[in-house]
Design a protein around this motif. Structure first.
Motif, PDB file in Angstrom:
ATOM      1  N   LYS A 266      -0.490   2.300  -1.795  1.00  0.00           N
ATOM      2  CA  LYS A 266       0.445   1.331  -1.020  1.00  0.00           C
ATOM      3  C   LYS A 266       1.794   1.138  -1.802  1.00  0.00           C
ATOM      4  O   LYS A 266       2.854   1.188  -1.019  1.00  0.00           O
ATOM      5  CB  LYS A 266      -0.045  -0.306  -1.141  1.00  0.00           C
ATOM      6  CG  LYS A 266       0.653  -1.428  -0.700  1.00  0.00           C
ATOM      7  CD  LYS A 266      -0.030  -2.696  -1.170  1.00  0.00           C
ATOM      8  CE  LYS A 266       0.763  -3.874  -0.370  1.00  0.00           C
ATOM      9  NZ  LYS A 266       0.245  -5.167  -0.545  1.00  0.00           N
ATOM     10  N   ASN A 267       1.918   1.419  -3.046  1.00  0.00           N
ATOM     11  CA  ASN A 267       3.116   1.666  -3.695  1.00  0.00           C
ATOM     12  C   ASN A 267       4.078   2.934  -2.978  1.00  0.00           C
ATOM     13  O   ASN A 267       5.177   2.921  -3.110  1.00  0.00           O
ATOM     14  CB  ASN A 267       3.173   1.890  -5.105  1.00  0.00           C
ATOM     15  CG  ASN A 267       2.618   0.463  -5.797  1.00  0.00           C
ATOM     16  OD1 ASN A 267       2.979  -0.651  -5.243  1.00  0.00           O
ATOM     17  ND2 ASN A 267       1.991   0.438  -6.828  1.00  0.00           N
ATOM     18  N   ARG A 268       3.261   3.935  -2.834  1.00  0.00           N
ATOM     19  CA  ARG A 268       4.000   5.318  -2.282  1.00  0.00           C
ATOM     20  C   ARG A 268       4.607   4.930  -0.926  1.00  0.00           C
ATOM     21  O   ARG A 268       5.583   5.368  -0.683  1.00  0.00           O
ATOM     22  CB  ARG A 268       2.913   6.387  -2.262  1.00  0.00           C
ATOM     23  CG  ARG A 268       2.618   6.997  -3.652  1.00  0.00           C
ATOM     24  CD  ARG A 268       1.778   8.295  -3.511  1.00  0.00           C
ATOM     25  NE  ARG A 268       0.582   8.232  -2.715  1.00  0.00           N
ATOM     26  CZ  ARG A 268      -0.641   7.869  -3.577  1.00  0.00           C
ATOM     27  NH1 ARG A 268      -0.513   7.846  -4.861  1.00  0.00           N
ATOM     28  NH2 ARG A 268      -1.661   7.927  -2.817  1.00  0.00           N
ATOM     29  N   ARG A 269       3.682   4.306  -0.259  1.00  0.00           N
ATOM     30  CA  ARG A 269       4.306   3.830   1.347  1.00  0.00           C
ATOM     31  C   ARG A 269       5.461   3.024   1.045  1.00  0.00           C
ATOM     32  O   ARG A 269       6.716   3.076   1.802  1.00  0.00           O
ATOM     33  CB  ARG A 269       3.002   3.068   2.151  1.00  0.00           C
ATOM     34  CG  ARG A 269       2.063   4.044   2.575  1.00  0.00           C
ATOM     35  CD  ARG A 269       1.115   3.367   3.645  1.00  0.00           C
ATOM     36  NE  ARG A 269       0.613   2.213   3.156  1.00  0.00           N
ATOM     37  CZ  ARG A 269      -0.678   2.077   2.669  1.00  0.00           C
ATOM     38  NH1 ARG A 269      -1.203   3.393   2.339  1.00  0.00           N
ATOM     39  NH2 ARG A 269      -1.099   1.062   2.118  1.00  0.00           N
ATOM     40  N   LYS A 270       5.610   2.281   0.134  1.00  0.00           N
ATOM     41  CA  LYS A 270       6.674   1.265  -0.003  1.00  0.00           C
ATOM     42  C   LYS A 270       7.915   2.025  -0.392  1.00  0.00           C
ATOM     43  O   LYS A 270       8.866   1.993   0.093  1.00  0.00           O
ATOM     44  CB  LYS A 270       6.305   0.201  -0.961  1.00  0.00           C
ATOM     45  CG  LYS A 270       5.426  -0.960  -0.709  1.00  0.00           C
ATOM     46  CD  LYS A 270       5.100  -1.914  -1.558  1.00  0.00           C
ATOM     47  CE  LYS A 270       4.698  -3.204  -1.096  1.00  0.00           C
ATOM     48  NZ  LYS A 270       4.326  -4.237  -2.167  1.00  0.00           N
ATOM     49  N   ALA A 271       7.606   3.056  -1.564  1.00  0.00           N
ATOM     50  CA  ALA A 271       8.598   3.767  -1.804  1.00  0.00           C
ATOM     51  C   ALA A 271       9.411   4.977  -0.897  1.00  0.00           C
ATOM     52  O   ALA A 271      10.523   4.838  -0.708  1.00  0.00           O
ATOM     53  CB  ALA A 271       8.285   4.583  -3.098  1.00  0.00           C
ATOM     54  N   VAL A 272       8.542   5.347   0.129  1.00  0.00           N
ATOM     55  CA  VAL A 272       9.097   5.925   1.222  1.00  0.00           C
ATOM     56  C   VAL A 272       9.936   5.300   2.067  1.00  0.00           C
ATOM     57  O   VAL A 272      10.788   5.534   2.530  1.00  0.00           O
ATOM     58  CB  VAL A 272       7.696   6.637   1.820  1.00  0.00           C
ATOM     59  CG1 VAL A 272       8.110   7.529   3.246  1.00  0.00           C
ATOM     60  CG2 VAL A 272       7.095   7.889   0.846  1.00  0.00           C
ATOM     61  N   ALA A 273       9.349   3.914   2.379  1.00  0.00           N
ATOM     62  CA  ALA A 273       9.862   3.166   3.403  1.00  0.00           C
ATOM     63  C   ALA A 273      11.390   2.939   2.781  1.00  0.00           C
ATOM     64  O   ALA A 273      12.456   2.618   3.498  1.00  0.00           O
ATOM     65  CB  ALA A 273       8.960   1.750   3.522  1.00  0.00           C
ATOM     66  N   VAL A 274      11.425   2.679   1.345  1.00  0.00           N
ATOM     67  CA  VAL A 274      12.844   2.234   0.698  1.00  0.00           C
ATOM     68  C   VAL A 274      13.845   3.472   0.882  1.00  0.00           C
ATOM     69  O   VAL A 274      14.921   3.301   1.163  1.00  0.00           O
ATOM     70  CB  VAL A 274      12.450   1.758  -0.507  1.00  0.00           C
ATOM     71  CG1 VAL A 274      13.863   1.624  -1.242  1.00  0.00           C
ATOM     72  CG2 VAL A 274      11.786   0.301  -0.796  1.00  0.00           C
TER      73      VAL A 274
END
Length: 276
Positions: A266-274
Motif C-alpha cells: 500500500k505504501n509503495r502504491r502511494k509513493a508511486v502515485a505521489v
C-alpha cells in the motif's frame, strides 16, 4: 509428565533444527515420506522383541535408500519415487498392525503416546538425539552451503551427494526420536512448521537455527501442559500449538507477515502515485 516434557523438548528441538534445512532445500515431502515409512519397522521390532527405535531406524534408512534407488535408476522424478515408497511402506505397516496379536496398543505408534513414554524410551531418545544434534552442529556449514548452492559446494571440494545422503540419514534418526513424542502421522508437522515459522521471521540462516528450536520447544511445553488439563491427545495439542504460533507469525511477522506485506504494498502504491 516429566518424561513427556523431556521427550517433547528433545524431539521439538531436533525437528526444528532439521526443518530449517528441509524448508530451504524443498524436502518437506521427504520428511513426510521417512516419518511414515518407519511404521513397519516399529511393528516388526515389536514382533521379534527388539527396541522400537531400532526397527524404526532400520526402515527409515531403508526408505531413504529405496527413494534414491528408484529415482536414480528409472525415469521417475523424486516426488513420484517418494510417493511410491512411503505409501507402500506405510501400508505394509498398517497391514502388520491389523494382523499382529498384541497386548500393546500399536495404534500409539501412529498417533503418539507421550504420557506412556518409559524410562528406557527416554534413554533411547536421549542417545539418538545427542548423536543427531552433534552431527548437525558439526556439519551445519556444509549443510547450509549444500542447501543454498550444491554446485558451489562441489566446486569447493564438498560431495553434494554424500551430504544429501547424510542429511537424509539424520532425517531418519530425527523421525525415530519424534515418533516417541507425536507418532508417525504428526512427525511431518514437527519437521516443517518450526523451520517455516523461523523462515518468516528472519533472513539470516544462523538466526533460523536459533529461532526455530526456541519456538518449537515453547510450543511443545505449552502443548503438553494444555493437553494435561484438557485430557486431550498430547501429540495433537503439541503440533496444534506449533501451528498456532506459525499462524501468528504468518499474519504479524514484522518483515514477511501478511499484514506487513499488505502495508508495504500500500505504501509503495502511494509513493508511486505521489511521484506521478
Amino acid at each position: 509428565m516429566v518424561r513427556a516434557l523431556a521427550v517433547t523438548i528433545i524431539a521439538a528441538v531436533l525437528c526444528a533444527l532439521l526443518s530449517c534445512w528441509l524448508v530451504l532445500i524443498g524436502w518437506s515431502l521427504m520428511g513426510d515420506a521417512v516419518s511414515h515409512a518407519v511404521l513397519p519397522g516399529v511393528v516388526l521390532a515389536y514382533i521379534v522383541g527388539a527396541p522400537f527405535a531400532l526397527g524404526a531406524l532400520v526402515f527409515g534408512f531403508l526408505a531413504v535408500a529405496l527413494i534414491g534407488g528408484v529415482r536414480d535408476t528409472s525415469r521417475l522424478k523424486e516426488d513420484a519415487a517418494i510417493g511410491i515408497v512411503f505409501t507402500t511402506l506405510f501400508s505394509f505397516g498398517l497391514v502388520l498392525i491389523s494382523i499382529t496379536p498384541s497386548q500393546v496398543d500399536l495404534n500409539h505408534i501412529i498417533f503418539g503416546n507421550l504420557l506412556g513414554v518409559s524410562a528406557a524410551d527416554l534413554w533411547q531418545v536421549l542417545a539418538l538425539g545427542a548423536i543427531t544434534f552433534t552431527i548437525l552442529m558439526l556439519k551445519r556449514k556444509d549443510f547450509t552451503l549444500y542447501a543454498f548452492d550444491p554446485t558451489h559446494a562441489h566446486a569447493l571440494g564438498v560431495n553434494p551427494r554424500l551430504l544429501g545422503a547424510l542429511l537424509l540419514d539424520l532425517l531418519a534418526m530425527t523421525s525415530v526420536v519424534a515418533l516417541q513424542a507425536v507418532g508417525v502421522i504428526l512427525v511431518v508437522a514437527m519437521l516443517i512448521i518450526p523451520g517455516a515459522t523461523a523462515y518468516l521471521l528472519t533472513d539470516k540462516f544462523s538466526s533460523m537455527l536459533v529461532i526455530a528450536p526456541v519456538l518449537a520447544a515453547l510450543g511443545g511445553v505449552v502443548g503438553v501442559y494444555i493437553s494435561y488439563y484438557l485430557d486431550a491427545s498430547t501429540g495433537g495439542v503439541v503440533v496444534l500449538a506449533q501451528g498456532i504460533i506459525f499462524a501468528f507469525v504468518y499474519f504479524f511477522s514484522p518483515r514477511h507477515g501478511l499484514i506487513a506485506a499488505r502495508l508495504a504494498a500500500k505504501n509503495r502504491r502511494k509513493a508511486v502515485a505521489v511521484a506521478n
